[in-house]
Motif scaffolding. Structure first.
Motif, PDB file in Angstrom:
ATOM      1  N   UNK A 159      27.671  10.615  64.868  1.00 31.95           N
ATOM      2  CA  UNK A 159      28.402   9.434  65.331  1.00 31.95           C
ATOM      3  C   UNK A 159      29.007   9.697  66.696  1.00 31.95           C
ATOM      4  N   UNK A 160      29.634  10.850  66.840  1.00 35.70           N
ATOM      5  CA  UNK A 160      30.279  11.165  68.103  1.00 35.70           C
ATOM      6  C   UNK A 160      29.313  11.207  69.260  1.00 35.70           C
ATOM      7  N   UNK A 161      28.182  11.889  69.094  1.00 30.36           N
ATOM      8  CA  UNK A 161      27.226  12.027  70.189  1.00 30.36           C
ATOM      9  C   UNK A 161      26.598  10.680  70.550  1.00 30.36           C
ATOM     10  N   UNK A 162      26.165   9.919  69.562  1.00 31.75           N
ATOM     11  CA  UNK A 162      25.483   8.661  69.829  1.00 31.75           C
ATOM     12  C   UNK A 162      26.424   7.630  70.438  1.00 31.75           C
ATOM     13  N   UNK A 163      27.605   7.471  69.831  1.00 27.15           N
ATOM     14  CA  UNK A 163      28.549   6.469  70.322  1.00 27.15           C
ATOM     15  C   UNK A 163      29.093   6.860  71.694  1.00 27.15           C
ATOM     16  N   UNK A 164      29.329   8.153  71.911  1.00 31.98           N
ATOM     17  CA  UNK A 164      29.829   8.599  73.213  1.00 31.98           C
ATOM     18  C   UNK A 164      28.819   8.297  74.309  1.00 31.98           C
ATOM     19  N   UNK A 165      27.543   8.508  74.033  1.00 30.87           N
ATOM     20  CA  UNK A 165      26.500   8.215  75.019  1.00 30.87           C
ATOM     21  C   UNK A 165      26.500   6.728  75.366  1.00 30.87           C
ATOM     22  N   UNK A 166      26.657   5.890  74.345  1.00 23.11           N
ATOM     23  CA  UNK A 166      26.659   4.448  74.584  1.00 23.11           C
ATOM     24  C   UNK A 166      27.948   3.979  75.249  1.00 23.11           C
ATOM     25  N   UNK A 167      29.024   4.691  75.026  1.00 23.46           N
ATOM     26  CA  UNK A 167      30.273   4.350  75.700  1.00 23.46           C
ATOM     27  C   UNK A 167      30.116   4.485  77.206  1.00 23.46           C
ATOM     28  N   UNK A 168      29.429   5.517  77.643  1.00 19.54           N
ATOM     29  CA  UNK A 168      29.180   5.699  79.074  1.00 19.54           C
ATOM     30  C   UNK A 168      28.399   4.526  79.644  1.00 19.54           C
ATOM     31  N   UNK A 169      27.502   3.954  78.843  1.00 19.45           N
ATOM     32  CA  UNK A 169      26.695   2.827  79.306  1.00 19.45           C
ATOM     33  C   UNK A 169      27.530   1.572  79.510  1.00 19.45           C
ATOM     34  N   UNK A 170      28.702   1.495  78.856  1.00 21.67           N
ATOM     35  CA  UNK A 170      29.572   0.326  78.985  1.00 21.67           C
ATOM     36  C   UNK A 170      30.538   0.452  80.161  1.00 21.67           C
ATOM     37  N   UNK A 171      30.542   1.589  80.832  1.00 20.25           N
ATOM     38  CA  UNK A 171      31.558   1.844  81.846  1.00 20.25           C
ATOM     39  C   UNK A 171      31.544   0.827  82.975  1.00 20.25           C
ATOM     40  N   UNK A 172      30.377   0.378  83.382  1.00 24.19           N
ATOM     41  CA  UNK A 172      30.308  -0.551  84.514  1.00 24.19           C
ATOM     42  C   UNK A 172      30.548  -1.992  84.093  1.00 24.19           C
ATOM     43  N   UNK A 173      30.128  -2.362  82.890  1.00 23.59           N
ATOM     44  CA  UNK A 173      30.315  -3.741  82.426  1.00 23.59           C
ATOM     45  C   UNK A 173      31.741  -3.999  81.957  1.00 23.59           C
ATOM     46  N   UNK A 174      32.366  -3.004  81.356  1.00 26.63           N
ATOM     47  CA  UNK A 174      33.732  -3.159  80.838  1.00 26.63           C
ATOM     48  C   UNK A 174      34.517  -1.895  81.164  1.00 26.63           C
ATOM     49  N   UNK A 175      34.799  -1.644  82.442  1.00 27.35           N
ATOM     50  CA  UNK A 175      35.397  -0.356  82.823  1.00 27.35           C
ATOM     51  C   UNK A 175      36.790  -0.119  82.271  1.00 27.35           C
ATOM     52  N   UNK A 176      37.641  -1.153  82.258  1.00 28.70           N
ATOM     53  CA  UNK A 176      39.002  -0.946  81.772  1.00 28.70           C
ATOM     54  C   UNK A 176      39.015  -0.625  80.275  1.00 28.70           C
TER      55      UNK A 176
END
Length: 268
Positions: A111-128
């Motif tokens: 869970x940690x590895x997969x979700x963390x990777x996808x969190x990085x993908x959201x950085x530009x669309x929802x940075x705050x």
């Protein structure tokens, strides 16, 4: 609450335990799969079975029922990351937050590895939101990437309050301090040209002795303390660029038609 079964893949006939969500959804799962994925589940399944007929001895279809505090959506997210099935899409950043929290609670590396990777993908669309979540979960690399992405709209303009609902004041202050320092840096670059070497000054803005120009040239100081006569349109362009970069600290701003067009017209 009416009890009903979860859909596939958590409705297998050969499952050996039922985990019931807080909103009454029964997940028919396999102890072995969950125990291999989570030390918490491994320890839980190693506990002695409840005494037959006691209040804790709840059965359904010949399987023990364990009541969970998580709702069905949370359990579905978590189990899909444990089972050999496609990962959840994590289109919503709220699902990422939930999955990462579950990963920490149950010790789920997957869970940690997969979700963390996808969190990085959201950085530009929802940075705050990404920054807030990364700070809460102590993901330094994700927080740094998200903080940089917030410079497209610094000083928390237009950010909803709930984005930082669970973040410490110190984390918010660190973000604001980073944004103010970035703005101060670009403001200085647009006002003081000591960062430019004389040999790097492009020909369109520089004038040397003997070259006639109808405009009134402006003398600026460069990095090597030399002085250079430049066209006033360039100084005006740099001033406008500095003002624009205070609102959106990104290289694309300097190359936008909104800034380039007036400069071209003034230089013509």
């Amino acid at each position: 609450t009416e009890i009903h079964d979860a859909p596939a893949p958590f409705a297998d006939d050969d499952a050996d335990i039922i985990l019931r969500s807080s909103d009454g959804v029964d997940f028919h799962v396999h102890k072995l799969i969950l125990a291999k994925a989570s030390p918490v589940f491994s320890d839980m399944f190693a506990l002695p079975a409840p005494v037959a007929g006691s209040a804790a001895d709840e059965q359904k279809a010949g399987r023990a029922v364990v009541r969970m505090v998580e709702d069905a959506h949370a359990l579905d997210l978590m189990f899909r990351l444990c089972y050999p099935v496609p990962d959840p899409p994590f289109d919503e950043i709220a699902d990422l937050s939930r999955a990462l929290a579950l990963g920490r609670k149950f010790g789920l590396a997957a869970v940690g590895h997969s979700a963390r990777f996808r969190l990085l993908a959201h950085a530009h669309a929802a940075p705050e939101q990404t920054y807030a979540m990364a700070c809460t979960l102590r993901l330094r690399d994700a927080a740094a990437l998200a903080a940089r992405a917030t410079l497209r709209r610094p000083l928390l303009r237009g950010v909803r309050d709930e984005a930082f609902e669970h973040v410490s004041g110190a984390a918010v202050l660190r973000l604001l301090d980073y944004q103010y320092r970035a703005i101060d840096r670009v403001r200085a670059l647009a006002a003081d040209f000591a960062w430019i070497a004389s040999e790097d000054a492009p020909p369109p803005i520089r004038y040397t002795a003997g070259v006639e120009c109808a405009c009134e040239l402006v003398t600026v100081r460069l990095r090597d303390y030399s002085r250079l006569a430049v066209a006033p349109w360039w100084v005006a362009f740099m001033r406008r660029a500095g003002e624009a970069l205070e609102r959106d600290v990104h290289e694309s701003v300097v190359l936008s038609a909104r800034l380039i067009t007036p400069a071209v017209l003034e230089a013509a």
